[in-house]
Design an enzyme around this catalytic site. Structure first.
Site, PDB file in Angstrom:
ATOM      1  N   ILE A  84      -8.703  -0.989 -12.980  1.00  0.00           N
ATOM      2  CA  ILE A  84      -8.297  -1.366 -11.623  1.00  0.00           C
ATOM      3  C   ILE A  84      -7.148  -0.480 -11.171  1.00  0.00           C
ATOM      4  CG2 ILE A  84      -7.273  -3.215 -10.224  1.00  0.00           C
ATOM      5  CD1 ILE A  84      -8.333  -5.137 -12.407  1.00  0.00           C
ATOM      6  N   CYS A  85      -7.153  -0.109  -9.888  1.00  0.00           N
ATOM      7  CA  CYS A  85      -5.988   0.540  -9.271  1.00  0.00           C
ATOM      8  C   CYS A  85      -5.907   0.061  -7.826  1.00  0.00           C
ATOM      9  CB  CYS A  85      -6.059   2.062  -9.384  1.00  0.00           C
ATOM     10  SG  CYS A  85      -7.300   2.834  -8.339  1.00  0.00           S
ATOM     11  N   ALA A  86      -5.210   0.773  -6.972  1.00  0.00           N
ATOM     12  CA  ALA A  86      -5.014   0.343  -5.585  1.00  0.00           C
ATOM     13  C   ALA A  86      -6.291   0.440  -4.755  1.00  0.00           C
ATOM     14  CB  ALA A  86      -3.895   1.143  -4.937  1.00  0.00           C
TER      15      ALA A  86
ATOM     16  N   GLY B 236      -9.243   2.452  -6.018  1.00  0.00           N
ATOM     17  CA  GLY B 236     -10.390   2.795  -6.852  1.00  0.00           C
ATOM     18  C   GLY B 236     -10.440   4.210  -7.385  1.00  0.00           C
TER      19      GLY B 236
ATOM     20  N   ILE C 260      -7.742  -2.912  -5.832  1.00  0.00           N
ATOM     21  CA  ILE C 260      -7.160  -4.225  -5.528  1.00  0.00           C
ATOM     22  C   ILE C 260      -7.181  -4.485  -4.022  1.00  0.00           C
ATOM     23  CG2 ILE C 260      -4.726  -3.575  -5.363  1.00  0.00           C
ATOM     24  CD1 ILE C 260      -5.973  -6.607  -7.341  1.00  0.00           C
TER      25      ILE C 260
END
Length: 143
Positions: A102-104, A106, A131
């Site tokens: 997961i990141c901000a 993708g 996210i």
């Protein structure tokens, strides 16, 4: 050195994209002993990731954002391993468990997924849209 350049190039192309080309992929990697090994990785939208979290009890959720970005919310039971730590190899992630990255938005998690795939991890998922997409889908976050 060549591998680091390729990873940096992938990062630059994908890191900030809201809609990177993230589809099912299967790649072959070669282990240190010279054996060919198949690794599967896939990016999925938030609703499918929620199903994955509910159905795979051994799923390891890794958030590759910075510690400061966690103020924007995180998925319950996720573990922070910043992207740069993954790039440097400063992590301890078991290879025998499925992994969700997961990141901000993708991009970084997609690049991290590719790095782990090259290191022999066999089952890796990426939260498509990061996210941000998770929150837009009104899925649960903790602060």
């Amino acid at each position: 050195m060549k591998n680091k350049f390729v990873v940096l190039l992938v990062l630059l192309l994908a890191a900030c994209s809201n809609n990177p080309s993230q589809t099912d992929a299967k790649t072959d990697t070669v282990t240190a002993s010279g054996e060919s090994q198949s690794s599967t990785y896939v990016s999925l939208p938030p609703a499918q990731i929620m199903e994955l979290i509910q159905n795979k009890k051994d799923l390891l959720i890794i958030d590759v954002r910075s510690p400061q970005e966690l103020r924007e919310g995180k998925i319950v039971d996720s573990t922070l391993i910043p992207f740069w730590d993954i790039m440097k190899g400063n992590y301890s992630i078991p290879k025998d468990r499925p992994i969700l990255m997961i990141c901000a938005v993708g991009g970084r998690s997609y690049a991290a997924m590719q790095i782990l795939s090259q290191k022999g991890y066999k089952e890796i998922y990426n939260l498509q849209g990061g996210i941000d997409a998770w929150k837009k889908a009104n899925l649960p976050v903790v602060y």
